[in-house]
Design a protein around this motif. Structure first.
Motif, PDB file in Angstrom:
ATOM      1  N   VAL A   1       0.836  -1.196   0.000  1.00  0.00           N
ATOM      2  CA  VAL A   1       0.000   0.000   0.000  1.00  0.00           C
ATOM      3  C   VAL A   1       0.872   1.247   0.000  1.00  0.00           C
ATOM      4  O   VAL A   1       1.987   1.243   0.486  1.00  0.00           O
ATOM      5  CB  VAL A   1      -0.949   0.054   1.228  1.00  0.00           C
ATOM      6  N   GLU A   2       0.326   2.291  -0.573  1.00  0.00           N
ATOM      7  CA  GLU A   2       0.957   3.604  -0.506  1.00  0.00           C
ATOM      8  C   GLU A   2       0.053   4.486   0.334  1.00  0.00           C
ATOM      9  O   GLU A   2      -1.137   4.246   0.444  1.00  0.00           O
ATOM     10  CB  GLU A   2       1.120   4.185  -1.909  1.00  0.00           C
ATOM     11  N   GLU A   3       0.622   5.512   0.896  1.00  0.00           N
ATOM     12  CA  GLU A   3      -0.188   6.444   1.683  1.00  0.00           C
ATOM     13  C   GLU A   3      -1.295   7.015   0.819  1.00  0.00           C
ATOM     14  O   GLU A   3      -1.100   7.184  -0.370  1.00  0.00           O
ATOM     15  CB  GLU A   3       0.690   7.579   2.213  1.00  0.00           C
ATOM     16  N   PRO A   4      -2.437   7.352   1.273  1.00  0.00           N
ATOM     17  CA  PRO A   4      -2.970   7.251   2.635  1.00  0.00           C
ATOM     18  C   PRO A   4      -3.875   6.037   2.850  1.00  0.00           C
ATOM     19  O   PRO A   4      -4.725   6.061   3.716  1.00  0.00           O
ATOM     20  CB  PRO A   4      -3.763   8.531   2.774  1.00  0.00           C
ATOM     21  N   GLN A   5      -3.716   4.981   2.075  1.00  0.00           N
ATOM     22  CA  GLN A   5      -4.543   3.796   2.256  1.00  0.00           C
ATOM     23  C   GLN A   5      -4.263   3.175   3.623  1.00  0.00           C
ATOM     24  O   GLN A   5      -3.156   3.269   4.137  1.00  0.00           O
ATOM     25  CB  GLN A   5      -4.255   2.772   1.167  1.00  0.00           C
ATOM     26  N   PRO A   6      -5.265   2.502   4.182  1.00  0.00           N
ATOM     27  CA  PRO A   6      -5.023   1.823   5.462  1.00  0.00           C
ATOM     28  C   PRO A   6      -3.900   0.795   5.335  1.00  0.00           C
ATOM     29  O   PRO A   6      -3.808   0.088   4.343  1.00  0.00           O
ATOM     30  CB  PRO A   6      -6.351   1.133   5.765  1.00  0.00           C
ATOM     31  N   ALA A   7      -3.042   0.761   6.329  1.00  0.00           N
ATOM     32  CA  ALA A   7      -1.922  -0.173   6.365  1.00  0.00           C
ATOM     33  C   ALA A   7      -1.890  -0.832   7.736  1.00  0.00           C
ATOM     34  O   ALA A   7      -2.365  -0.266   8.722  1.00  0.00           O
ATOM     35  CB  ALA A   7      -0.616   0.572   6.098  1.00  0.00           C
ATOM     36  N   ILE A   8      -1.320  -2.020   7.792  1.00  0.00           N
ATOM     37  CA  ILE A   8      -1.202  -2.781   9.028  1.00  0.00           C
ATOM     38  C   ILE A   8       0.277  -2.936   9.336  1.00  0.00           C
ATOM     39  O   ILE A   8       1.054  -3.352   8.480  1.00  0.00           O
ATOM     40  CB  ILE A   8      -1.815  -4.191   8.891  1.00  0.00           C
ATOM     41  N   CYS A   9       0.671  -2.619  10.561  1.00  0.00           N
ATOM     42  CA  CYS A   9       2.058  -2.829  10.949  1.00  0.00           C
ATOM     43  C   CYS A   9       2.114  -3.741  12.172  1.00  0.00           C
ATOM     44  O   CYS A   9       1.171  -3.833  12.951  1.00  0.00           O
ATOM     45  CB  CYS A   9       2.796  -1.527  11.183  1.00  0.00           C
ATOM     46  N   VAL A  10       3.234  -4.411  12.302  1.00  0.00           N
ATOM     47  CA  VAL A  10       3.484  -5.305  13.431  1.00  0.00           C
ATOM     48  C   VAL A  10       4.633  -4.719  14.243  1.00  0.00           C
ATOM     49  O   VAL A  10       5.614  -4.234  13.688  1.00  0.00           O
ATOM     50  CB  VAL A  10       3.792  -6.742  12.944  1.00  0.00           C
ATOM     51  N   VAL A  11       4.465  -4.708  15.563  1.00  0.00           N
ATOM     52  CA  VAL A  11       5.489  -4.193  16.465  1.00  0.00           C
ATOM     53  C   VAL A  11       5.686  -5.185  17.600  1.00  0.00           C
ATOM     54  O   VAL A  11       4.846  -6.055  17.840  1.00  0.00           O
ATOM     55  CB  VAL A  11       5.115  -2.804  17.043  1.00  0.00           C
ATOM     56  N   LEU A  12       6.782  -5.018  18.315  1.00  0.00           N
ATOM     57  CA  LEU A  12       7.019  -5.866  19.474  1.00  0.00           C
ATOM     58  C   LEU A  12       5.946  -5.627  20.518  1.00  0.00           C
ATOM     59  O   LEU A  12       5.463  -4.505  20.684  1.00  0.00           O
ATOM     60  CB  LEU A  12       8.402  -5.594  20.063  1.00  0.00           C
ATOM     61  N   GLY A  13       5.600  -6.672  21.235  1.00  0.00           N
ATOM     62  CA  GLY A  13       4.596  -6.579  22.282  1.00  0.00           C
ATOM     63  C   GLY A  13       5.221  -6.284  23.632  1.00  0.00           C
ATOM     64  O   GLY A  13       6.366  -5.819  23.717  1.00  0.00           O
ATOM     65  N   ASP A  14       4.485  -6.599  24.674  1.00  0.00           N
ATOM     66  CA  ASP A  14       4.925  -6.315  26.034  1.00  0.00           C
ATOM     67  C   ASP A  14       5.859  -7.380  26.602  1.00  0.00           C
ATOM     68  O   ASP A  14       6.568  -7.124  27.564  1.00  0.00           O
ATOM     69  CB  ASP A  14       3.705  -6.174  26.953  1.00  0.00           C
ATOM     70  N   ARG A  15       5.822  -8.578  26.025  1.00  0.00           N
ATOM     71  CA  ARG A  15       6.681  -9.655  26.502  1.00  0.00           C
ATOM     72  C   ARG A  15       7.949  -9.729  25.666  1.00  0.00           C
ATOM     73  O   ARG A  15       7.930  -9.515  24.460  1.00  0.00           O
ATOM     74  CB  ARG A  15       5.959 -10.997  26.413  1.00  0.00           C
ATOM     75  N   ASP A  16       9.050 -10.073  26.312  1.00  0.00           N
ATOM     76  CA  ASP A  16      10.337 -10.203  25.646  1.00  0.00           C
ATOM     77  C   ASP A  16      10.417 -11.567  24.972  1.00  0.00           C
ATOM     78  O   ASP A  16      10.071 -12.588  25.569  1.00  0.00           O
ATOM     79  CB  ASP A  16      11.460 -10.066  26.671  1.00  0.00           C
ATOM     80  N   LEU A  17      10.898 -11.604  23.744  1.00  0.00           N
ATOM     81  CA  LEU A  17      10.958 -12.838  22.983  1.00  0.00           C
ATOM     82  C   LEU A  17      11.912 -13.874  23.598  1.00  0.00           C
ATOM     83  O   LEU A  17      11.845 -15.050  23.224  1.00  0.00           O
ATOM     84  CB  LEU A  17      11.349 -12.578  21.532  1.00  0.00           C
ATOM     85  N   VAL A  18      12.749 -13.492  24.538  1.00  0.00           N
ATOM     86  CA  VAL A  18      13.593 -14.491  25.194  1.00  0.00           C
ATOM     87  C   VAL A  18      12.720 -15.483  25.977  1.00  0.00           C
ATOM     88  O   VAL A  18      13.159 -16.583  26.287  1.00  0.00           O
ATOM     89  CB  VAL A  18      14.657 -13.861  26.120  1.00  0.00           C
ATOM     90  N   GLU A  19      11.486 -15.093  26.292  1.00  0.00           N
ATOM     91  CA  GLU A  19      10.554 -15.988  26.984  1.00  0.00           C
ATOM     92  C   GLU A  19       9.973 -17.038  26.056  1.00  0.00           C
ATOM     93  O   GLU A  19       9.386 -18.022  26.510  1.00  0.00           O
ATOM     94  CB  GLU A  19       9.393 -15.194  27.585  1.00  0.00           C
ATOM     95  N   LEU A  20      10.091 -16.836  24.751  1.00  0.00           N
ATOM     96  CA  LEU A  20       9.503 -17.743  23.775  1.00  0.00           C
ATOM     97  C   LEU A  20      10.250 -19.077  23.793  1.00  0.00           C
ATOM     98  O   LEU A  20      11.453 -19.138  23.638  1.00  0.00           O
ATOM     99  CB  LEU A  20       9.572 -17.128  22.373  1.00  0.00           C
ATOM    100  N   LYS A  21       9.519 -20.131  24.008  1.00  0.00           N
ATOM    101  CA  LYS A  21      10.089 -21.476  24.050  1.00  0.00           C
ATOM    102  C   LYS A  21       9.828 -22.183  22.719  1.00  0.00           C
ATOM    103  O   LYS A  21       8.812 -21.957  22.077  1.00  0.00           O
ATOM    104  CB  LYS A  21       9.446 -22.289  25.166  1.00  0.00           C
ATOM    105  N   ASP A  22      10.741 -23.069  22.346  1.00  0.00           N
ATOM    106  CA  ASP A  22      10.558 -23.863  21.126  1.00  0.00           C
ATOM    107  C   ASP A  22       9.245 -24.614  21.203  1.00  0.00           C
ATOM    108  O   ASP A  22       8.881 -25.168  22.231  1.00  0.00           O
ATOM    109  CB  ASP A  22      11.690 -24.869  20.951  1.00  0.00           C
ATOM    110  N   GLY A  23       8.524 -24.630  20.090  1.00  0.00           N
ATOM    111  CA  GLY A  23       7.285 -25.386  20.011  1.00  0.00           C
ATOM    112  C   GLY A  23       6.066 -24.697  20.585  1.00  0.00           C
ATOM    113  O   GLY A  23       4.988 -25.280  20.602  1.00  0.00           O
ATOM    114  N   MET A  24       6.189 -23.459  21.050  1.00  0.00           N
ATOM    115  CA  MET A  24       5.040 -22.769  21.646  1.00  0.00           C
ATOM    116  C   MET A  24       3.934 -22.513  20.627  1.00  0.00           C
ATOM    117  O   MET A  24       2.791 -22.384  20.989  1.00  0.00           O
ATOM    118  CB  MET A  24       5.447 -21.448  22.285  1.00  0.00           C
ATOM    119  N   CYS A  25       4.289 -22.426  19.366  1.00  0.00           N
ATOM    120  CA  CYS A  25       3.298 -22.098  18.341  1.00  0.00           C
ATOM    121  C   CYS A  25       2.982 -23.263  17.432  1.00  0.00           C
ATOM    122  O   CYS A  25       2.420 -23.086  16.364  1.00  0.00           O
ATOM    123  CB  CYS A  25       3.776 -20.899  17.514  1.00  0.00           C
ATOM    124  N   ASP A  26       3.345 -24.452  17.819  1.00  0.00           N
ATOM    125  CA  ASP A  26       3.048 -25.622  16.972  1.00  0.00           C
ATOM    126  C   ASP A  26       1.614 -26.047  17.097  1.00  0.00           C
ATOM    127  O   ASP A  26       0.927 -25.838  17.993  1.00  0.00           O
ATOM    128  CB  ASP A  26       3.972 -26.786  17.341  1.00  0.00           C
TER     129      ASP A  26
END
Length: 114
Positions: free
Chosen positions: A89-114
């Protein structure tokens, strides 16, 4: 951390638009090549957002995460299921962005999203 997870993490740190995540992972400007990664990143973002590792924002002015509104948790799957959310998309169309959340990714364990 898998290559897809690493890609999402780096892009979330940068506050990237969803299409940028796909372009970065495909290492291509060809939008036809991006499509193959939509299911992978849909699953990852749904999982990571439900656990607080990433958040999504929607807006029409850049940077979207500052000027836009956070996508409510109950709307994340619906938004990611909409092909237009992943489109370049180019401005000014609606766009979606992803940002880091409140939890630190070091907490992410292998297989949590399987």
């Amino acid at each position: 951390m898998s290559e897809d997870e690493y890609c999402l993490h780096v892009n979330a740190r940068e506050g990237s638009l969803l299409w940028m995540v796909l372009a970065d992972r495909a290492q291509s400007e060809d939008e036809r090549e991006w499509v193959q990664y939509i299911p992978v990143f849909t699953k990852l973002i749904e999982c990571w957002s439900s656990m607080g590792f990433v958040r999504l924002f929607r807006g029409t002015e850049f940077p979207v995460d500052i000027s836009g509104e956070e996508v409510p948790a109950e709307k994340v799957s619906e938004l990611l299921g909409d092909a237009s959310s992943w489109a370049y998309v180019e401005e000014p169309q609606p766009a979606i962005c992803v940002v880091l959340g409140d939890r630190d990714l070091v907490e992410l364990k292998d297989g949590m999203c399987d």
